[in-house]
Design a protein around this motif. Structure first.
Motif, PDB file in Angstrom:
ATOM      1  N   GLY A   1       1.037  -1.325  -0.082  1.00 11.02           N
ATOM      2  CA  GLY A   1       0.126  -0.111   0.095  1.00 11.02           C
ATOM      3  C   GLY A   1       1.060   1.222  -0.185  1.00 11.02           C
ATOM      4  N   TRP A   2       2.032   1.286  -0.295  1.00  9.06           N
ATOM      5  CA  TRP A   2       2.943   2.569  -0.222  1.00  9.06           C
ATOM      6  C   TRP A   2       2.522   3.322  -1.334  1.00  9.06           C
ATOM      7  N   LYS A   3       2.324   4.546  -1.154  1.00  7.36           N
ATOM      8  CA  LYS A   3       2.192   5.674  -2.043  1.00  7.36           C
ATOM      9  C   LYS A   3       3.183   6.932  -2.140  1.00  7.36           C
ATOM     10  N   VAL A   4       3.625   7.401  -3.269  1.00  7.15           N
ATOM     11  CA  VAL A   4       4.140   8.720  -2.971  1.00  7.15           C
ATOM     12  C   VAL A   4       3.057   9.906  -2.218  1.00  7.15           C
ATOM     13  N   PRO A   5       3.631  10.774  -1.459  1.00  6.41           N
ATOM     14  CA  PRO A   5       2.793  11.758  -0.857  1.00  6.41           C
ATOM     15  C   PRO A   5       2.062  12.373  -1.955  1.00  6.41           C
ATOM     16  N   GLU A   6       0.547  12.941  -1.680  1.00  2.13           N
ATOM     17  CA  GLU A   6      -0.054  13.643  -2.673  1.00  2.13           C
ATOM     18  C   GLU A   6       0.710  15.159  -2.549  1.00  2.13           C
ATOM     19  N   VAL A   7       0.800  15.757  -3.906  1.00  2.00           N
ATOM     20  CA  VAL A   7       1.307  16.938  -3.862  1.00  2.00           C
ATOM     21  C   VAL A   7       0.300  18.057  -3.410  1.00  2.00           C
ATOM     22  N   ASP A   8       0.497  19.306  -2.941  1.00  2.00           N
ATOM     23  CA  ASP A   8      -0.185  20.233  -2.712  1.00  2.00           C
ATOM     24  C   ASP A   8      -0.710  20.844  -3.893  1.00  2.00           C
ATOM     25  N   GLU A   9      -1.857  21.051  -4.025  1.00  2.00           N
ATOM     26  CA  GLU A   9      -2.317  21.552  -5.432  1.00  2.00           C
ATOM     27  C   GLU A   9      -1.957  23.051  -5.415  1.00  2.00           C
ATOM     28  N   ARG A  10      -2.131  23.772  -4.327  1.00  2.00           N
ATOM     29  CA  ARG A  10      -1.614  25.047  -4.512  1.00  2.00           C
ATOM     30  C   ARG A  10      -0.191  25.422  -4.832  1.00  2.00           C
ATOM     31  N   PHE A  11       0.783  24.419  -4.463  1.00  2.00           N
ATOM     32  CA  PHE A  11       2.025  24.444  -4.688  1.00  2.00           C
ATOM     33  C   PHE A  11       2.263  24.063  -6.270  1.00  2.00           C
ATOM     34  N   ALA A  12       1.700  23.082  -6.505  1.00  2.00           N
ATOM     35  CA  ALA A  12       1.639  22.563  -8.041  1.00  2.00           C
ATOM     36  C   ALA A  12       1.180  23.821  -9.081  1.00  2.00           C
ATOM     37  N   ARG A  13       0.050  24.445  -8.703  1.00  2.00           N
ATOM     38  CA  ARG A  13      -0.228  25.509  -9.608  1.00  2.00           C
ATOM     39  C   ARG A  13       0.507  26.656  -9.478  1.00  2.00           C
ATOM     40  N   GLY A  14       1.121  26.930  -8.494  1.00  2.00           N
ATOM     41  CA  GLY A  14       2.093  28.229  -8.563  1.00  2.00           C
ATOM     42  C   GLY A  14       3.213  27.825  -9.486  1.00  2.00           C
ATOM     43  N   LEU A  15       3.826  26.563  -9.167  1.00  2.86           N
ATOM     44  CA  LEU A  15       4.862  26.067 -10.098  1.00  2.86           C
ATOM     45  C   LEU A  15       4.396  26.325 -11.372  1.00  2.86           C
ATOM     46  N   TYR A  16       3.381  25.551 -11.818  1.00  2.00           N
ATOM     47  CA  TYR A  16       3.038  25.686 -13.103  1.00  2.00           C
ATOM     48  C   TYR A  16       3.022  27.058 -13.737  1.00  2.00           C
ATOM     49  N   ALA A  17       2.099  27.927 -13.086  1.00  2.00           N
ATOM     50  CA  ALA A  17       2.235  29.465 -13.378  1.00  2.00           C
ATOM     51  C   ALA A  17       3.460  29.992 -13.861  1.00  2.00           C
TER      52      ALA A  17
END
Length: 578
Positions: free
Chosen positions: A428-444
């Motif tokens: 059941g190991w998973k990569v931690p979910e990315v913070d949506e606001r951080f990803a949007r800021g990086l993308y912008a």
């Protein structure tokens, strides 16, 4: 010494062999398939010869095509034809030197049933093999292969028929030989192997053991030496047993004798890999020796450079196999464009990667090996974990952060692992979910930089020597970035029209979860399939993957046939609840 070397392989092992060959003044000849045109191993060689289409059977398993290339000697690397005695014989018949054991030794050891008989006759303990009525648990093994292919664990009689069919099919596709043996299974042993080396003058020595117990699908992920479960006395016993098997087979060259080890220190022979191992850098880091150079010198008729009493072991070495696969989805193989590749600089990294290259779906999922060395086991493990954190591999899902998590696990860091370790500790190991606001800021910010507005030092479209804390790259409308030792791919989907599921079992559709070849279609329109029943079997990166029914269902339509190549999201089957 001969003058030129034909390297009958691809990727990182081809580059590794070429590196030593060039240092020894040899002319190197590479071979390549359609999928590998312009690959690093091709460009690094003095000459290169095209040998066929992307499929291994039409290229790296095509003996006639390979032997049309020049070279005084042939090194097969590992995988593909490396343990094929017919290939070795063809090389010798063509007047060239074979960098490997004699064909007779390969035949004696390549058949697992025969190898067990040979080991038993040499006084080496072996696990029982079932001829008729099996006992459980048992393990099914392909007679002719290795690398976990054609291998299945069976815990009860109810599982046996399906496991046999699956193992035989995978063995037939991987090795051209569907024969299997049934062997008593140890559920949580250590997997320990001994590196042996022999020459044509009667000398045979061992270079210590490697612990390879961290495995998924019976394939190794982490290897280390010395084993935390082996002391000097046991090392001497294992070494003597390995040498006895090698001598009994008339072995020459590099080989690995593999054992299972229990908590009491009892061990059992399981097989011999009659070739150079993927994990040979572990032994090189520990001993300071170049095993490829030894292979080439032994093939040229020279005696071993050192005797047993001359071998010295320094500190601790550990290797992690970086694979294009998704640990959170049962290690499904991944293919595609490697958008950004920046390996760590403070450990040994064996690879044939570069930013922008395609990871093809036709070959093994292994793409690189990171090897750490330290004075102690703890130091080597932490150095390797830190190197995995610092390595940037974006665009294709890999097991990079999974490997780092394993290295930092308290059980692994303490007594070490058994072959049951991953199932017990990392289900059941998973990569931690990315913070949506951080990803949007990086993308912008990346979009702005790409459009020429402002400056943003974190974005790049090419490799850099010193990656920032969040290296990233914008590819079309997808942002690939690294953060906290993990890799992410993020796309703004807020403006996308509603879509049906692209892959997997959803909405009454079965879609391909990966690139692969259809090995079998187990259902026809109108069939009722019980929950857990096989629907389609895909072969990807040399492994078979069964796509099963999540619940009892009835098949409405089938959109693929056996032998078809599929890509992620391709519709395979439609169904309805039964």
């Amino acid at each position: 010494m001969f003058r030129s070397l034909l390297i009958a392989n691809r990727g990182e092992i081809a580059l590794r062999i070429a590196r030593t060959a060039r240092r020894m003044g040899l002319h190197t000849v590479a071979v390549y398939s359609d999928a590998d045109r312009g690959a690093p191993h091709v460009r690094a060689a003095d000459d290169a010869v095209h040998i066929g289409a992307a499929s291994p059977r039409e290229s790296y398993l095509n003996i006639d095509a390979i032997l049309r290339a020049a070279g005084d000697a042939v090194h097969p690397g590992y995988g593909f034809l490396s343990e094929n005695p017919a290939f070795a014989e063809r090389v010798l018949q063509s007047g060239r030197l074979w960098v490997g054991p004699p064909p007779a030794a390969m035949r004696a050891l390549g058949d697992k049933a025969n190898a067990k008989k040979l080991a038993a006759a040499s006084g080496v303990p072996v696990l029982p093999t079932y001829e008729r009525k099996p006992g459980f648990p048992l393990v099914i093994k392909a007679v002719a292969g290795g690398g976990g292919r054609g291998m299945r664990l069976v815990r009860s009689a109810a599982e046996l028929d399906a496991a046999l069919a699956s193992a035989r099919s995978e063995a037939e596709h991987a090795f051209g030989d569907g024969r299997v043996i049934l062997e008593r299974a140890l559920l949580a042993p250590r997997h320990v192997e001994v590196q042996v080396f022999a020459d044509a003058h009667g000398h045979c020595i061992h270079l210590g053991e490697r612990d390879c117990s961290v495995q998924r699908r019976h394939q190794k992920l982490i290897e280390e030496s010395p084993s935390p479960a082996v002391d000097a006395k046991l090392r001497a016993k294992l070494g003597a047993a390995a040498i006895a098997v090698a001598r009994a087979a008339g072995y020459v060259g590099a080989g690995t004798v593999e054992f299972l080890l229990d908590e009491q220190g009892s061990f059992w022979f399981i097989e011999v890999n009659a070739r150079l191992q993927v994990e040979h850098p572990v032994t090189e880091m520990l001993t300071g020796l170049d095993l490829v150079e030894w292979q080439l010198r032994v093939a040229a008729g020279e005696p071993l450079p050192l005797g047993q009493e001359d071998i010295r072991f320094d500190g601790h070495a550990i290797e992690a196999r970086l694979c294009a696969e998704d640990p959170a989805r049962d290690f499904l193989p991944q293919a595609g464009r490697l958008a950004l590749w920046q390996p760590a600089g403070d450990v040994r990294v064996d690879h044939a990667l570069e930013s922008g290259m395609e990871i093809p779906p036709y070959y093994d999922s292994l793409i690189a090996k990171l090897i750490g060395h330290g004075r102690t086991r703890a130091e080597a493990c932490e150095k390797l974990a830190a190197a995995l954190d610092a390595t940037v591999a974006l665009g294709v899902t890999t097991n990079k952060s999974f490997l780092a998590a394993v290295l930092r696990d308290p059980v692994f860091a303490g007594p070490g692992a058994t072959t049951a370790f991953l199932a017990e500790r990392f289900a059941g190991w998973k990569v931690p979910e990315v913070d949506e606001r951080f990803a949007r800021g990086l993308y912008a910010a990346a979009c702005a930089e790409a459009a020429g507005y402002g400056e943003w030092s974190g974005w790049t479209n090419a490799a850099r020597a010193e990656p920032p804390s969040a290296p990233c790259i914008l590819e079309d409308s997808t942002l690939h970035f690294a953060a906290g030792g993990h890799a992410y791919s993020w796309r703004d989907t807020s403006m996308d029209p509603p879509q049906r599921a692209a892959a997997g079992l959803a909405g009454g559709r079965l879609a391909a979860p990966m690139n692969g070849r259809v090995v079998a279609v187990h259902a026809r329109p109108g069939d009722k399939v019980e929950a857990g029943g096989a629907l389609v079997v895909l072969e990807a990166m040399k492994m078979e993957h069964t796509l099963a029914a999540p619940a009892t269902l009835r098949v409405k339509s089938v959109h693929v046939v056996k032998g078809a190549q599929v890509a992620p999201g391709n519709l395979l089957m439609e169904f309805e609840a039964a």
